[in-house]
Design a protein around this motif. Structure first.
Motif, PDB file in Angstrom:
ATOM      1  N   LEU A 193       0.852  -1.186   0.000  1.00 53.78           N
ATOM      2  CA  LEU A 193       0.000   0.000   0.000  1.00 53.78           C
ATOM      3  C   LEU A 193       0.890   1.239   0.000  1.00 53.78           C
ATOM      4  N   VAL A 194       0.627   2.143  -0.913  1.00 52.34           N
ATOM      5  CA  VAL A 194       1.514   3.288  -1.082  1.00 52.34           C
ATOM      6  C   VAL A 194       1.312   4.348   0.001  1.00 52.34           C
ATOM      7  N   LYS A 195       0.097   4.419   0.543  1.00 52.21           N
ATOM      8  CA  LYS A 195      -0.190   5.449   1.540  1.00 52.21           C
ATOM      9  C   LYS A 195       0.223   4.990   2.940  1.00 52.21           C
ATOM     10  N   ALA A 196       0.335   5.953   3.846  1.00 56.73           N
ATOM     11  CA  ALA A 196       0.651   5.637   5.238  1.00 56.73           C
ATOM     12  C   ALA A 196      -0.517   4.880   5.877  1.00 56.73           C
ATOM     13  N   PHE A 197      -0.215   4.139   6.931  1.00 53.42           N
ATOM     14  CA  PHE A 197      -1.194   3.267   7.589  1.00 53.42           C
ATOM     15  C   PHE A 197      -2.488   3.990   7.923  1.00 53.42           C
ATOM     16  N   GLU A 198      -2.408   5.192   8.519  1.00 53.51           N
ATOM     17  CA  GLU A 198      -3.610   5.878   8.986  1.00 53.51           C
ATOM     18  C   GLU A 198      -4.475   6.403   7.833  1.00 53.51           C
ATOM     19  N   LYS A 199      -3.898   6.448   6.624  1.00 52.12           N
ATOM     20  CA  LYS A 199      -4.637   6.962   5.465  1.00 52.12           C
ATOM     21  C   LYS A 199      -5.289   5.851   4.651  1.00 52.12           C
ATOM     22  N   ASN A 200      -4.989   4.613   4.975  1.00 51.84           N
ATOM     23  CA  ASN A 200      -5.637   3.482   4.308  1.00 51.84           C
ATOM     24  C   ASN A 200      -6.907   3.095   5.045  1.00 51.84           C
ATOM     25  N   THR A 201      -7.851   2.492   4.341  1.00 49.74           N
ATOM     26  CA  THR A 201      -9.010   1.939   5.028  1.00 49.74           C
ATOM     27  C   THR A 201      -8.587   0.676   5.767  1.00 49.74           C
ATOM     28  N   VAL A 202      -9.322   0.337   6.795  1.00 46.47           N
ATOM     29  CA  VAL A 202      -8.985  -0.883   7.530  1.00 46.47           C
ATOM     30  C   VAL A 202      -9.207  -2.105   6.643  1.00 46.47           C
ATOM     31  N   GLU A 203     -10.161  -2.022   5.704  1.00 41.22           N
ATOM     32  CA  GLU A 203     -10.395  -3.139   4.781  1.00 41.22           C
ATOM     33  C   GLU A 203      -9.174  -3.369   3.896  1.00 41.22           C
ATOM     34  N   ASP A 204      -8.564  -2.274   3.422  1.00 43.69           N
ATOM     35  CA  ASP A 204      -7.349  -2.411   2.608  1.00 43.69           C
ATOM     36  C   ASP A 204      -6.212  -3.022   3.423  1.00 43.69           C
ATOM     37  N   GLU A 205      -6.090  -2.590   4.680  1.00 49.91           N
ATOM     38  CA  GLU A 205      -5.024  -3.119   5.527  1.00 49.91           C
ATOM     39  C   GLU A 205      -5.251  -4.601   5.840  1.00 49.91           C
ATOM     40  N   VAL A 206      -6.494  -4.996   6.023  1.00 53.46           N
ATOM     41  CA  VAL A 206      -6.796  -6.409   6.302  1.00 53.46           C
ATOM     42  C   VAL A 206      -6.460  -7.273   5.087  1.00 53.46           C
ATOM     43  N   ALA A 207      -6.844  -6.816   3.884  1.00 54.34           N
ATOM     44  CA  ALA A 207      -6.515  -7.568   2.668  1.00 54.34           C
ATOM     45  C   ALA A 207      -5.006  -7.643   2.468  1.00 54.34           C
ATOM     46  N   HIS A 208      -4.323  -6.559   2.796  1.00 52.36           N
ATOM     47  CA  HIS A 208      -2.864  -6.472   2.694  1.00 52.36           C
ATOM     48  C   HIS A 208      -2.203  -7.485   3.630  1.00 52.36           C
ATOM     49  N   LEU A 209      -2.641  -7.508   4.879  1.00 56.23           N
ATOM     50  CA  LEU A 209      -2.091  -8.459   5.852  1.00 56.23           C
ATOM     51  C   LEU A 209      -2.426  -9.894   5.457  1.00 56.23           C
ATOM     52  N   ARG A 210      -3.610 -10.079   4.899  1.00 52.35           N
ATOM     53  CA  ARG A 210      -4.012 -11.423   4.488  1.00 52.35           C
ATOM     54  C   ARG A 210      -3.075 -11.978   3.418  1.00 52.35           C
ATOM     55  N   ILE A 211      -2.870 -11.213   2.351  1.00 50.02           N
ATOM     56  CA  ILE A 211      -2.076 -11.726   1.234  1.00 50.02           C
ATOM     57  C   ILE A 211      -0.611 -11.909   1.612  1.00 50.02           C
ATOM     58  N   LEU A 212      -0.108 -11.069   2.531  1.00 48.41           N
ATOM     59  CA  LEU A 212       1.313 -11.119   2.877  1.00 48.41           C
ATOM     60  C   LEU A 212       1.641 -12.126   3.960  1.00 48.41           C
ATOM     61  N   ALA A 213       0.729 -12.376   4.883  1.00 44.34           N
ATOM     62  CA  ALA A 213       1.056 -13.237   6.024  1.00 44.34           C
ATOM     63  C   ALA A 213       0.093 -14.411   6.201  1.00 44.34           C
ATOM     64  N   ARG A 214      -1.205 -14.119   6.245  1.00 45.98           N
ATOM     65  CA  ARG A 214      -2.150 -15.212   6.516  1.00 45.98           C
ATOM     66  C   ARG A 214      -2.187 -16.224   5.372  1.00 45.98           C
ATOM     67  N   THR A 215      -2.227 -15.746   4.134  1.00 45.67           N
ATOM     68  CA  THR A 215      -2.289 -16.674   3.001  1.00 45.67           C
ATOM     69  C   THR A 215      -1.068 -17.592   2.925  1.00 45.67           C
ATOM     70  N   PRO A 216       0.164 -17.069   3.012  1.00 50.31           N
ATOM     71  CA  PRO A 216       1.310 -17.984   3.035  1.00 50.31           C
ATOM     72  C   PRO A 216       1.245 -19.004   4.171  1.00 50.31           C
ATOM     73  N   MET A 217       0.770 -18.551   5.345  1.00 53.03           N
ATOM     74  CA  MET A 217       0.645 -19.476   6.466  1.00 53.03           C
ATOM     75  C   MET A 217      -0.336 -20.596   6.148  1.00 53.03           C
ATOM     76  N   GLU A 218      -1.485 -20.235   5.560  1.00 53.87           N
ATOM     77  CA  GLU A 218      -2.499 -21.244   5.236  1.00 53.87           C
ATOM     78  C   GLU A 218      -2.002 -22.218   4.167  1.00 53.87           C
ATOM     79  N   LEU A 219      -1.303 -21.707   3.175  1.00 48.56           N
ATOM     80  CA  LEU A 219      -0.807 -22.588   2.115  1.00 48.56           C
ATOM     81  C   LEU A 219       0.304 -23.496   2.623  1.00 48.56           C
ATOM     82  N   MET A 220       1.161 -22.966   3.503  1.00 43.37           N
ATOM     83  CA  MET A 220       2.171 -23.825   4.129  1.00 43.37           C
ATOM     84  C   MET A 220       1.507 -24.920   4.945  1.00 43.37           C
ATOM     85  N   HIS A 221       0.462 -24.559   5.683  1.00 40.09           N
ATOM     86  CA  HIS A 221      -0.233 -25.539   6.517  1.00 40.09           C
ATOM     87  C   HIS A 221      -0.864 -26.627   5.669  1.00 40.09           C
TER      88      HIS A 221
END
Length: 253
Positions: free
Chosen positions: A93-121
């Protein structure tokens, strides 16, 4: 004998496309995962033609439960087991954390951390039963410096990869976090980043990044920092104030 199968997420461009290229060249059959069906099909045609390997396409949005479930199902297929998993899909995400929507941040965290964890599992049990496997998680040097929620997510991926390699490496499953710096790909263009502040010497090419990552994974290394220049930079980053390290990391936003 059947060729080993490698599944690569985010496989249509950048590092993912280069992983597909190099793994295809080394005689792996491939499963390509991305959202864009047309680009997947075009990439598959080229790889089949260039290397004579089998190439499956698996369209999936890995920010959704449905997309992750589809890829997990392929990873757990006992008939055509996956020997190499490359968790490469991601965005920033190009903008600072406080300028993003929480939905964008959740999708961002999902693709970067949760998804790799689930696929590894999903893939690990089969690899452990077979006594061999390779998992590469594309991380970033941002994991080692203050870099907002992107760096925090990559720090999780890197830390978990180190732990997993310690636990599963002796059982035949090698896990590596590949942590490049700035790489010439579509990544920054797609996020709308201004890369004018990035010095020319800080840019890497995808081919050596992937080659070093695959070599380090084969050698059982938990963390791969491609290029000597970034290895030195990351060592120096521990000696400078966080404010200085963060200023360097926030170039290209």
């Amino acid at each position: 004998m059947k060729r080993p199968v490698a599944l690569i997420t985010g496989a249509t461009s950048g590092l993912g496309a280069e992983f597909a290229q190099q793994l295809g060249r080394s005689r792996h059959d491939l499963v390509l995962v991305a959202r864009d069906v047309e680009r997947l099909e075009a990439k598959a045609v080229r790889l089949r033609s260039d290397f004579g390997v089998a190439v499956e396409v698996l369209p999936a949005d890995l920010t959704t439960d449905h997309g992750v479930a589809a890829v997990s199902a392929r990873l757990t297929d006992p008939v055509q087991p996956v020997s190499v998993l490359v968790n490469n899909a991601g965005f920033s995400l190009v903008k600072a954390f406080e300028k993003n929507t929480v939905e964008d941040e959740v999708a961002h965290l999902r693709i970067l951390a949760r998804t790799p964890m689930e696929l590894m599992h999903a893939v690990l049990p089969g690899m452990l039963v077979r006594g061999h496997g390779r998992i590469i998680n594309v991380s970033s040097v941002s994991a080692f410096i203050p870099r907002g929620s992107y760096g925090a997510a990559k720090a999780w991926v890197t830390s978990f990869s180190r732990s997993a390699n310690l636990r599963y490496g002796p059982q035949g499953v090698k896990v590596t976090a590949v942590c490049p710096g700035f790489v010439h790909t579509e990544f920054h263009q797609r996020m709308g980043a201004d890369t004018g502040g990035v010095k020319p010497w800080m840019w890497l090419n995808a081919e050596p990044v992937v080659r070093e990552g695959l070599t380090d994974n084969a050698a059982g290394k938990a963390v791969s920092i491609p290029s000597k220049r970034y290895t030195v930079l990351m060592a120096l980053s521990r000696l400078v104030p966080d404010k200085v390290a963060a200023a360097v990391g926030n170039r290209g936003r």
